[in-house]
Design a protein around this motif. Structure first.
Motif, PDB file in Angstrom:
ATOM      1  N   MET A 183      12.117   2.784  -4.227  1.00  0.00           N
ATOM      2  CA  MET A 183      11.107   2.016  -3.498  1.00  0.00           C
ATOM      3  C   MET A 183      10.177   1.188  -4.399  1.00  0.00           C
ATOM      4  SD  MET A 183       8.014   3.424  -0.994  1.00  0.00           S
ATOM      5  CE  MET A 183       9.235   4.058  -0.088  1.00  0.00           C
ATOM      6  N   LYS A 184       9.752  -0.066  -4.016  1.00  0.00           N
ATOM      7  CA  LYS A 184       8.874  -0.779  -4.782  1.00  0.00           C
ATOM      8  C   LYS A 184       7.379  -0.030  -5.096  1.00  0.00           C
ATOM      9  CE  LYS A 184      10.949  -5.161  -3.923  1.00  0.00           C
ATOM     10  NZ  LYS A 184      10.565  -6.808  -3.339  1.00  0.00           N
ATOM     11  N   LYS A 185       6.760  -0.336  -6.406  1.00  0.00           N
ATOM     12  CA  LYS A 185       5.610   0.232  -6.752  1.00  0.00           C
ATOM     13  C   LYS A 185       4.264  -0.628  -6.332  1.00  0.00           C
ATOM     14  CE  LYS A 185       5.511   2.799 -10.106  1.00  0.00           C
ATOM     15  NZ  LYS A 185       5.837   3.403 -11.719  1.00  0.00           N
ATOM     16  N   ILE A 186       3.332  -0.299  -5.993  1.00  0.00           N
ATOM     17  CA  ILE A 186       2.048  -1.054  -5.798  1.00  0.00           C
ATOM     18  C   ILE A 186       0.830  -0.674  -6.697  1.00  0.00           C
ATOM     19  CG2 ILE A 186       1.599   0.018  -3.736  1.00  0.00           C
ATOM     20  CD1 ILE A 186       0.753  -2.829  -2.761  1.00  0.00           C
ATOM     21  N   LEU A 187       0.279  -1.730  -7.254  1.00  0.00           N
ATOM     22  CA  LEU A 187      -0.996  -1.435  -7.905  1.00  0.00           C
ATOM     23  C   LEU A 187      -2.199  -1.824  -7.310  1.00  0.00           C
ATOM     24  CD1 LEU A 187      -2.271  -0.258 -10.748  1.00  0.00           C
ATOM     25  CD2 LEU A 187      -1.841  -2.549 -11.609  1.00  0.00           C
ATOM     26  N   GLY A 188      -3.383  -1.237  -7.220  1.00  0.00           N
ATOM     27  CA  GLY A 188      -4.537  -2.011  -6.821  1.00  0.00           C
ATOM     28  C   GLY A 188      -5.601  -2.155  -7.976  1.00  0.00           C
ATOM     29  N   ILE A 189      -6.505  -2.772  -7.584  1.00  0.00           N
ATOM     30  CA  ILE A 189      -7.550  -3.113  -8.746  1.00  0.00           C
ATOM     31  C   ILE A 189      -8.806  -3.584  -7.858  1.00  0.00           C
ATOM     32  CG2 ILE A 189      -7.012  -5.686  -9.206  1.00  0.00           C
ATOM     33  CD1 ILE A 189      -8.173  -4.818 -12.028  1.00  0.00           C
ATOM     34  N   GLY A 190      -9.871  -2.802  -8.205  1.00  0.00           N
ATOM     35  CA  GLY A 190     -10.981  -3.334  -7.507  1.00  0.00           C
ATOM     36  C   GLY A 190     -12.464  -2.351  -8.010  1.00  0.00           C
ATOM     37  N   ASN A 191     -13.276  -2.321  -7.187  1.00  0.00           N
ATOM     38  CA  ASN A 191     -14.630  -1.519  -7.323  1.00  0.00           C
ATOM     39  C   ASN A 191     -14.434  -0.090  -7.117  1.00  0.00           C
ATOM     40  OD1 ASN A 191     -16.210  -3.874  -8.664  1.00  0.00           O
ATOM     41  ND2 ASN A 191     -16.398  -4.633  -6.331  1.00  0.00           N
ATOM     42  N   ALA A 192     -14.296   0.685  -8.097  1.00  0.00           N
ATOM     43  CA  ALA A 192     -14.158   2.217  -7.945  1.00  0.00           C
ATOM     44  C   ALA A 192     -15.540   2.803  -7.389  1.00  0.00           C
ATOM     45  CB  ALA A 192     -13.788   2.682  -9.495  1.00  0.00           C
ATOM     46  N   LEU A 193     -15.657   3.149  -6.201  1.00  0.00           N
ATOM     47  CA  LEU A 193     -16.930   3.570  -5.632  1.00  0.00           C
ATOM     48  C   LEU A 193     -16.686   4.913  -5.052  1.00  0.00           C
ATOM     49  CD1 LEU A 193     -18.093   0.279  -3.837  1.00  0.00           C
ATOM     50  CD2 LEU A 193     -18.680   1.254  -6.154  1.00  0.00           C
ATOM     51  N   VAL A 194     -17.805   5.758  -4.783  1.00  0.00           N
ATOM     52  CA  VAL A 194     -17.705   6.849  -4.105  1.00  0.00           C
ATOM     53  C   VAL A 194     -18.540   6.539  -2.940  1.00  0.00           C
ATOM     54  CG1 VAL A 194     -18.311   9.284  -3.894  1.00  0.00           C
ATOM     55  CG2 VAL A 194     -17.346   8.408  -6.081  1.00  0.00           C
ATOM     56  N   ASP A 195     -18.106   7.021  -1.794  1.00  0.00           N
ATOM     57  CA  ASP A 195     -18.650   6.648  -0.322  1.00  0.00           C
ATOM     58  C   ASP A 195     -19.660   7.896   0.034  1.00  0.00           C
ATOM     59  OD1 ASP A 195     -17.712   3.924   0.080  1.00  0.00           O
ATOM     60  OD2 ASP A 195     -16.184   4.588   1.185  1.00  0.00           O
ATOM     61  N   ILE A 196     -20.808   7.414   0.143  1.00  0.00           N
ATOM     62  CA  ILE A 196     -21.593   8.807   0.665  1.00  0.00           C
ATOM     63  C   ILE A 196     -21.863   8.296   2.002  1.00  0.00           C
ATOM     64  CG2 ILE A 196     -23.699   9.829   0.657  1.00  0.00           C
ATOM     65  CD1 ILE A 196     -23.552   9.816  -2.190  1.00  0.00           C
ATOM     66  N   LEU A 197     -21.369   9.172   3.108  1.00  0.00           N
ATOM     67  CA  LEU A 197     -21.518   8.692   4.463  1.00  0.00           C
ATOM     68  C   LEU A 197     -22.559   9.549   5.330  1.00  0.00           C
ATOM     69  CD1 LEU A 197     -17.468   8.685   5.004  1.00  0.00           C
ATOM     70  CD2 LEU A 197     -19.036   6.637   4.656  1.00  0.00           C
ATOM     71  N   LEU A 198     -23.416   8.854   6.130  1.00  0.00           N
ATOM     72  CA  LEU A 198     -24.499   9.636   6.840  1.00  0.00           C
ATOM     73  C   LEU A 198     -24.460   9.104   8.387  1.00  0.00           C
ATOM     74  CD1 LEU A 198     -25.762   8.603   3.937  1.00  0.00           C
ATOM     75  CD2 LEU A 198     -27.443  10.404   4.608  1.00  0.00           C
ATOM     76  N   ASN A 199     -24.393   9.959   9.196  1.00  0.00           N
ATOM     77  CA  ASN A 199     -24.516   9.554  10.652  1.00  0.00           C
ATOM     78  C   ASN A 199     -26.077   9.597  11.068  1.00  0.00           C
ATOM     79  OD1 ASN A 199     -21.458   9.205  11.613  1.00  0.00           O
ATOM     80  ND2 ASN A 199     -21.581  11.240  11.041  1.00  0.00           N
TER      81      ASN A 199
END
Length: 323
Positions: free
Chosen positions: A1-17
């Motif tokens: 299977m073909k391989k895919i790479l991503g590049i972006g802003n590595a963030l940690v999401d902190i979620l609050l309701n």
């Protein structure tokens, strides 16, 4: 299977309701908006929310897309930059836990954090501290890592860093990769129109846009916007919310019907749409089949809080599309 790479802003999401907008007012945040904050303001906000129930997850648009691709079974990797802190280690560990190969660059800055306030009506308000993510530079890219993959998915938010995203695209083209990009935000497109035009003209093969982003670039809507985008990129996708999406591929337009869903939180819906479509593309699916998978995933995403689907939904995806 073909391989895919991503590049972006590595963030940690902190979620609050949140039940009401009081906490937004306390932190001088406009409901539904996204504000970039510095380290001092991050600390102030986190002091105010420290006793509120919250959850953490890896974040950043492309990180979410790569996570979805890996859950679908695609061999995937990710380039980002994190700090020497617990959040950076959390990001690395989560990548490995979901079988994504982390190609993470180490920074002396704190790891980026996107604090997300989710209102009762599913509206999202972001306070984003980019931290280490904003310090990634072109000379930190390793062409030999990029060369290990067949396709790279580039985060539109990186458009702010012209030198970085241009170098990513240049390396990818030199190494023979397909380049996929998500436009990310209409205001980014408006502020960087000429540069985006250069990227689409010379590098990008697959472009994802929602209605606002497509209009910001083309001045048009719907099929007309799709047709303009397809003049730049061989594969163009315009997401039109509750009305589904439009794909132009191999010169043909395919309409993807929406999947019924109860809207709780739209976080990550566009990101996982890209996961489904790119997985289909990597596996030779028709535009219809790839779009149907993408639409199903994005519909499921808005029924859950945050940008990650629970295991039982991935089981449903497996039974619906792969059995």
């Amino acid at each position: 299977m073909k391989k895919i790479l991503g590049i972006g802003n590595a963030l940690v999401d902190i979620l609050l309701n949140i039940d009401n907008d009081e906490i937004l007012s306390q932190n001088d945040l406009d409901k539904g908006g996204m504000v970039m904050i510095d380290a001092d303001r991050k600390r102030e906000i986190h002091e105010r929310i420290k006793n509120m129930q919250q959850s953490c997850a890896t974040g950043g648009s492309t990180s979410n897309t790569i996570h979805g691709l890996s859950r679908l079974g695609a061999p995937a990797g990710y380039i980002g930059k994190v700090g020497p802190d617990t959040m950076g280690q959390f990001f690395r560990d989560e990548m490995k836990r979901f079988n994504v190969t982390p190609h993470l660059i180490q920074s002396t800055e704190d790891t980026g954090i996107a604090t997300t306030f989710i209102s009762a009506d599913a509206e999202r308000t972001f306070a984003t501290y980019l931290g280490a993510a904003a310090t990634m530079t072109p000379d930190e890219l390793d062409p030999e890592i990029i060369a290990q993959y067949d396709c790279i998915h580039v985060e539109g938010y990186l458009i702010f860093n012209h030198d970085l995203i241009l170098r990513v695209c240049q390396i990818a083209k030199e190494k023979g990769l397909q380049i996929s990009m998500d436009m990310a935000s209409y205001n980014i497109i408006e502020a960087n129109y000429d540069f985006v035009k250069i990227l689409l003209t010379n590098y990008v093969d697959i472009i994802f846009a929602n209605e606002e982003e497509a209009k910001a670039f083309t001045g048009k809507e719907g099929v007309d916007a799709l047709n303009v985008l397809s003049e730049y990129c061989p594969i163009a996708i315009v997401k039109i919310g509750k009305d589904g999406s439009l794909i132009k591929m191999n010169g043909e337009i395919t309409t993807i019907e929406p999947v019924d869903a109860v809207r709780r939180d739209t976080t990550g819906a566009g990101d996982i749409y890209a996961s489904g479509f790119l997985y289909g593309l990597l596996n030779g699916y028709s535009a219809q089949k790839a779009g149907d998978l993408a639409s199903f995933l994005s519909a499921k995403m808005i029924e859950y809080i945050g940008a990650k689907l629970p295991d039982e939904i991935w089981d449903e995806v497996q039974k619906t599309f792969f059995e």
